[in-house]
Scaffold this motif. Structure first.
Motif, PDB file in Angstrom:
ATOM      1  N   MET A  13       0.833  -1.208   0.000  1.00  0.00           N
ATOM      2  CA  MET A  13       0.000   0.000   0.000  1.00  0.00           C
ATOM      3  C   MET A  13       0.863   1.251   0.000  1.00  0.00           C
ATOM      4  O   MET A  13       0.661   2.176  -0.798  1.00  0.00           O
ATOM      5  CB  MET A  13      -0.907   0.033   1.242  1.00  0.00           C
ATOM      6  N   SER A  14       1.828   1.281   0.903  1.00  0.00           N
ATOM      7  CA  SER A  14       2.694   2.451   1.024  1.00  0.00           C
ATOM      8  C   SER A  14       3.488   2.682  -0.257  1.00  0.00           C
ATOM      9  O   SER A  14       3.627   3.827  -0.715  1.00  0.00           O
ATOM     10  CB  SER A  14       3.638   2.271   2.216  1.00  0.00           C
ATOM     11  N   SER A  15       4.011   1.598  -0.842  1.00  0.00           N
ATOM     12  CA  SER A  15       4.791   1.733  -2.074  1.00  0.00           C
ATOM     13  C   SER A  15       3.931   2.245  -3.224  1.00  0.00           C
ATOM     14  O   SER A  15       4.335   3.140  -3.972  1.00  0.00           O
ATOM     15  CB  SER A  15       5.413   0.385  -2.447  1.00  0.00           C
ATOM     16  N   ALA A  16       2.723   1.673  -3.361  1.00  0.00           N
ATOM     17  CA  ALA A  16       1.842   2.083  -4.460  1.00  0.00           C
ATOM     18  C   ALA A  16       1.416   3.530  -4.306  1.00  0.00           C
ATOM     19  O   ALA A  16       1.433   4.310  -5.278  1.00  0.00           O
ATOM     20  CB  ALA A  16       0.618   1.168  -4.500  1.00  0.00           C
ATOM     21  N   ILE A  17       1.047   3.907  -3.103  1.00  0.00           N
ATOM     22  CA  ILE A  17       0.622   5.290  -2.864  1.00  0.00           C
ATOM     23  C   ILE A  17       1.788   6.248  -3.063  1.00  0.00           C
ATOM     24  O   ILE A  17       1.637   7.330  -3.635  1.00  0.00           O
ATOM     25  CB  ILE A  17       0.034   5.414  -1.448  1.00  0.00           C
ATOM     26  N   GLY A  18       2.975   5.845  -2.622  1.00  0.00           N
ATOM     27  CA  GLY A  18       4.153   6.704  -2.789  1.00  0.00           C
ATOM     28  C   GLY A  18       4.541   6.906  -4.234  1.00  0.00           C
ATOM     29  O   GLY A  18       5.028   7.978  -4.610  1.00  0.00           O
ATOM     30  N   MET A  19       4.325   5.893  -5.089  1.00  0.00           N
ATOM     31  CA  MET A  19       4.679   6.017  -6.499  1.00  0.00           C
ATOM     32  C   MET A  19       3.711   6.896  -7.271  1.00  0.00           C
ATOM     33  O   MET A  19       4.079   7.472  -8.288  1.00  0.00           O
ATOM     34  CB  MET A  19       4.749   4.622  -7.143  1.00  0.00           C
ATOM     35  N   CYS A  20       2.471   6.979  -6.802  1.00  0.00           N
ATOM     36  CA  CYS A  20       1.434   7.653  -7.592  1.00  0.00           C
ATOM     37  C   CYS A  20       0.942   8.957  -6.985  1.00  0.00           C
ATOM     38  O   CYS A  20       0.359   9.782  -7.692  1.00  0.00           O
ATOM     39  CB  CYS A  20       0.243   6.714  -7.789  1.00  0.00           C
ATOM     40  N   ILE A  21       1.131   9.144  -5.686  1.00  0.00           N
ATOM     41  CA  ILE A  21       0.619  10.342  -5.016  1.00  0.00           C
ATOM     42  C   ILE A  21       1.783  11.060  -4.344  1.00  0.00           C
ATOM     43  O   ILE A  21       2.440  10.501  -3.460  1.00  0.00           O
ATOM     44  CB  ILE A  21      -0.464   9.977  -3.984  1.00  0.00           C
ATOM     45  N   HIS A  22       2.027  12.282  -4.759  1.00  0.00           N
ATOM     46  CA  HIS A  22       3.179  13.031  -4.241  1.00  0.00           C
ATOM     47  C   HIS A  22       2.760  14.281  -3.478  1.00  0.00           C
ATOM     48  O   HIS A  22       3.617  15.029  -3.014  1.00  0.00           O
ATOM     49  CB  HIS A  22       4.104  13.436  -5.396  1.00  0.00           C
ATOM     50  N   LEU A  23       1.465  14.516  -3.349  1.00  0.00           N
ATOM     51  CA  LEU A  23       1.015  15.747  -2.696  1.00  0.00           C
ATOM     52  C   LEU A  23       1.159  15.677  -1.186  1.00  0.00           C
ATOM     53  O   LEU A  23       1.426  16.689  -0.539  1.00  0.00           O
ATOM     54  CB  LEU A  23      -0.455  16.016  -3.065  1.00  0.00           C
ATOM     55  N   ILE A  24       0.968  14.491  -0.618  1.00  0.00           N
ATOM     56  CA  ILE A  24       1.072  14.328   0.829  1.00  0.00           C
ATOM     57  C   ILE A  24       1.947  13.124   1.131  1.00  0.00           C
ATOM     58  O   ILE A  24       2.274  12.335   0.243  1.00  0.00           O
ATOM     59  CB  ILE A  24      -0.316  14.151   1.473  1.00  0.00           C
ATOM     60  N   ASP A  25       2.298  12.983   2.391  1.00  0.00           N
ATOM     61  CA  ASP A  25       3.108  11.858   2.827  1.00  0.00           C
ATOM     62  C   ASP A  25       2.308  10.566   2.609  1.00  0.00           C
ATOM     63  O   ASP A  25       1.203  10.419   3.131  1.00  0.00           O
ATOM     64  CB  ASP A  25       3.453  12.012   4.309  1.00  0.00           C
ATOM     65  N   PRO A  26       2.827   9.610   1.821  1.00  0.00           N
ATOM     66  CA  PRO A  26       2.066   8.379   1.556  1.00  0.00           C
ATOM     67  C   PRO A  26       1.757   7.586   2.813  1.00  0.00           C
ATOM     68  O   PRO A  26       0.806   6.805   2.837  1.00  0.00           O
ATOM     69  CB  PRO A  26       2.986   7.596   0.604  1.00  0.00           C
ATOM     70  N   ARG A  27       2.566   7.783   3.866  1.00  0.00           N
ATOM     71  CA  ARG A  27       2.309   7.036   5.099  1.00  0.00           C
ATOM     72  C   ARG A  27       0.977   7.418   5.728  1.00  0.00           C
ATOM     73  O   ARG A  27       0.335   6.611   6.408  1.00  0.00           O
ATOM     74  CB  ARG A  27       3.449   7.276   6.093  1.00  0.00           C
ATOM     75  N   ILE A  28       0.522   8.660   5.487  1.00  0.00           N
ATOM     76  CA  ILE A  28      -0.760   9.097   6.042  1.00  0.00           C
ATOM     77  C   ILE A  28      -1.901   8.306   5.419  1.00  0.00           C
ATOM     78  O   ILE A  28      -2.784   7.785   6.117  1.00  0.00           O
ATOM     79  CB  ILE A  28      -0.956  10.609   5.807  1.00  0.00           C
ATOM     80  N   VAL A  29      -1.890   8.192   4.092  1.00  0.00           N
ATOM     81  CA  VAL A  29      -2.937   7.437   3.399  1.00  0.00           C
ATOM     82  C   VAL A  29      -2.838   5.952   3.733  1.00  0.00           C
ATOM     83  O   VAL A  29      -3.857   5.260   3.877  1.00  0.00           O
ATOM     84  CB  VAL A  29      -2.841   7.660   1.876  1.00  0.00           C
ATOM     85  N   THR A  30      -1.616   5.444   3.884  1.00  0.00           N
ATOM     86  CA  THR A  30      -1.433   4.035   4.230  1.00  0.00           C
ATOM     87  C   THR A  30      -2.018   3.729   5.600  1.00  0.00           C
ATOM     88  O   THR A  30      -2.707   2.712   5.783  1.00  0.00           O
ATOM     89  CB  THR A  30       0.064   3.673   4.213  1.00  0.00           C
ATOM     90  N   VAL A  31      -1.749   4.603   6.567  1.00  0.00           N
ATOM     91  CA  VAL A  31      -2.316   4.409   7.907  1.00  0.00           C
ATOM     92  C   VAL A  31      -3.834   4.477   7.855  1.00  0.00           C
ATOM     93  O   VAL A  31      -4.535   3.671   8.500  1.00  0.00           O
ATOM     94  CB  VAL A  31      -1.753   5.467   8.881  1.00  0.00           C
ATOM     95  N   LEU A  32      -4.369   5.414   7.072  1.00  0.00           N
ATOM     96  CA  LEU A  32      -5.819   5.525   6.935  1.00  0.00           C
ATOM     97  C   LEU A  32      -6.414   4.251   6.347  1.00  0.00           C
ATOM     98  O   LEU A  32      -7.432   3.733   6.853  1.00  0.00           O
ATOM     99  CB  LEU A  32      -6.165   6.729   6.057  1.00  0.00           C
ATOM    100  N   ALA A  33      -5.814   3.741   5.288  1.00  0.00           N
ATOM    101  CA  ALA A  33      -6.311   2.516   4.655  1.00  0.00           C
ATOM    102  C   ALA A  33      -6.246   1.332   5.619  1.00  0.00           C
ATOM    103  O   ALA A  33      -7.177   0.511   5.688  1.00  0.00           O
ATOM    104  CB  ALA A  33      -5.510   2.217   3.392  1.00  0.00           C
ATOM    105  N   THR A  34      -5.156   1.239   6.385  1.00  0.00           N
ATOM    106  CA  THR A  34      -5.014   0.143   7.335  1.00  0.00           C
ATOM    107  C   THR A  34      -6.049   0.231   8.445  1.00  0.00           C
ATOM    108  O   THR A  34      -6.653  -0.777   8.836  1.00  0.00           O
ATOM    109  CB  THR A  34      -3.599   0.146   7.933  1.00  0.00           C
ATOM    110  N   LEU A  35      -6.279   1.423   8.957  1.00  0.00           N
ATOM    111  CA  LEU A  35      -7.275   1.591  10.017  1.00  0.00           C
ATOM    112  C   LEU A  35      -8.679   1.273   9.500  1.00  0.00           C
ATOM    113  O   LEU A  35      -9.511   0.732  10.243  1.00  0.00           O
ATOM    114  CB  LEU A  35      -7.225   3.019  10.560  1.00  0.00           C
ATOM    115  N   ILE A  36      -8.946   1.585   8.243  1.00  0.00           N
ATOM    116  CA  ILE A  36     -10.260   1.282   7.670  1.00  0.00           C
ATOM    117  C   ILE A  36     -10.484  -0.223   7.578  1.00  0.00           C
ATOM    118  O   ILE A  36     -11.543  -0.747   7.960  1.00  0.00           O
ATOM    119  CB  ILE A  36     -10.406   1.955   6.292  1.00  0.00           C
ATOM    120  N   LEU A  37      -9.481  -0.959   7.077  1.00  0.00           N
ATOM    121  CA  LEU A  37      -9.670  -2.410   6.964  1.00  0.00           C
ATOM    122  C   LEU A  37      -9.737  -3.071   8.337  1.00  0.00           C
ATOM    123  O   LEU A  37     -10.464  -4.055   8.534  1.00  0.00           O
ATOM    124  CB  LEU A  37      -8.596  -3.038   6.072  1.00  0.00           C
TER     125      LEU A  37
END
Length: 500
Positions: free
Chosen positions: A140-164
């Motif tokens: 998740m972190s790698s995919a988000i980091g490769m495609c999204i550069h506006l924010i820290d990918p770790r933020i979206v990764t933590v959000l996705a993990t907490l959702i699941l």
């Protein structure tokens, strides 16, 4: 500005929809059994989708594309052993009628070989499940980091993990099953778009792509069978290693079926669809190789995503998120069942505990294991290193220790705890010996021979040492004979239709 925010916006919408679906379909389970395996009235198609969604994770997609590019035909043959593994599962579940009321593979082993075997199986399954979840979070972190550069990918990764974690913890197996359908549908829709984009990027026609691959040595069948080299032996080993593995999260789907017949249909259909999915994933690696044969493994995905329109990048992230989340939530659920059901009963010897406490423990375990997987990802951010540890160390021990006694139990062997423990010990000692002496000479890892040694040691122990009178091979019961008759009748009927 909106154009450049498209991937982030798509990801946020996907995550919110996933959370909404997971919470909406969740039911307040009144029993632990309902939380663990549902009501056993799921449609066969639903079970097929959840088996496929659990089997194919985001880590497998990224590794397969990279290895097909780097290793060529060798790895393509290896990954096509995965459908063979699902087909083997279909044969096993036909014999699982005595165990269909169980909740996990550990409980099945415990019912035959005792609580210590059950405890060992549960601990290994938990370790493997946590490792798989950590790999999916890393992807998740790698995919988000490769495609999204506006924010820290770790933020979206933590959000996705907490959702699941949230929907898996609240809704149990029902939420996981329904979200698997949603996530798998996302993956199947987007993967063809990714294939199309990579194909366009090669700037070649279909025939030119085939001609290019034929000229490459690593994609020629003759290179697989050069008996003066180690490659054929390694190919056989790697293929058998993939085929001879019972993923505890996948096997648990058999316990969700109404009976052996439905479970058999589920795994047979999953086998067919897995061939198509693997073909699509392998084609991405092939096309990436045609586009740039000289890429090192770490730059393959950045190459695929380079010059890709923002919407396409968002689609790639959604595909990877769908695959990772559907695999991660299933493994979280498996770990929760092992802790709250198998570990507790093995240690305390309790056959029945209040449902309210068991449910609370299962939900708490889902939360703790999810957070633990996140911590592991922080301290081991290297996907290759993490995957190597999980799939060569933990998975190998699981194969050696668990698969032989489970397979024997399914086919009618009823051994004592001593028989199982001696077999496990012999299997581990064989593995350590092979690792030390053979790995340096022929390049083979360890797993298949120790599994055979485990099974043979169990048989030798059973027949050479005194055993209780109720131990040994049991004949097929009426239900199992009836199942085989129905399977034969169905095959004969299908054959008659094909002839017409």
């Amino acid at each position: 500005m909106i154009r450049y925010n498209a991937p982030l916006l798509m990801v946020l919408i996907f995550l919110l929809l996933t959370l909404a679906v997971g919470l909406y379909v969740s039911e307040r389970a009144t029993t632990f059994r309902a939380y663990a395996v549902g009501n056993k009235r799921l449609h066969t198609t639903t079970l097929v989708v959840t088996v496929l969604a659990t089997t194919f994770g985001g880590g497998g997609l990224m590794r397969t594309v990279s290895k097909v590019h780097a290793m060529g035909l060798h790895h393509i043959v290896v990954i096509f052993a995965l459908p063979l593994g699902l087909w083997i599962n279909s044969l096993l579940v036909l014999r699982m009628e005595p165990f269909m009321a169980h909740l996990s593979i550990a409980e099945t082993l415990g019912s035959v070989y005792g609580k210590y075997t059950r405890l060992i199986a549960a601990l290994l399954s938990i370790c493997f499940s946590i490792g798989v979840v950590a790999i999916q979070i890393n992807v998740m972190s790698s995919a988000i980091g490769m495609c999204i550069h506006l924010i820290d990918p770790r933020i979206v990764t933590v959000l996705a993990t907490l959702i699941l974690i949230a929907y898996a913890m609240v809704g149990g197996i029902r939420s996981i099953t329904i979200t698997d359908i949603w996530q798998f549908a996302t993956f199947t829709i987007i993967i063809p778009l990714l294939i199309k984009f990579v194909f366009i990027k090669t700037d070649q026609s279909f025939l030119e792509v085939i001609c290019t691959l034929k000229k490459q040595e690593k994609f020629q069948f003759s290179q697989l069978f050069q008996w003066n080299k180690e490659q054929p032996l390694k190919l056989i080993w790697d293929s058998l290693s993939v085929a001879c593995f019972l993923d505890p999260s996948v096997v648990q789907r058999a316990y969700m079926a109404s009976g052996p017949i439905q479970a058999y249909k589920v795994f047979c259909r999953a086998t067919l669809f897995s061939v198509i999915i693997i073909g699509c994933i392998a084609s991405i690696g092939l096309l990436a190789f045609v586009g740039n044969p000289m890429l090192p493994p770490t730059t393959i995905w950045p190459y695929i995503l380079a010059d890709m329109p923002p919407v396409y990048k968002g689609c790639v992230v959604l595909s990877l998120l769908g695959m990772t989340m559907s695999t991660a939530d299933s493994n979280l659920h498996t770990a929760a069942i092992m802790v709250s059901h198998d570990i507790v009963e093995s240690i305390r010897g309790i056959k029945t505990i209040p449902y309210v406490h068991q449910l609370r423990l299962a939900k708490l375990t889902t939360l703790v294991t999810g957070l633990l997987a996140m911590i592991i990802t922080v301290y081991c951010s290297d996907l290759i290193q993490l995957s190597r540890f999980v799939f060569t160390s933990i998975m190998t021990f699981f194969k050696i220790i668990i698969i032989p006694p489970f397979s024997l139990a399914v086919f009618g062997f009823r051994g004592s705890a001593r028989t199982a423990l001696i077999g496990m010990t012999i299997g581990i000692l064989t593995a350590l010996t092979l690792k030390k002496w053979l790995q340096l000479t022929i390049g083979i890892g360890w797993g298949l021979l120790p599994m055979v040694a485990n099974g043979l040691a169990m048989m030798a122990t059973h027949y050479l040492l005194p055993q209780p009178t109720d131990k040994g091979w049991i004949p097929k019961n009426h239900q199992q004979k009836r199942i085989q008759q129905l399977i034969r009748a169905f095959k004969k009927y299908k054959k008659s239709i094909d002839l017409e």
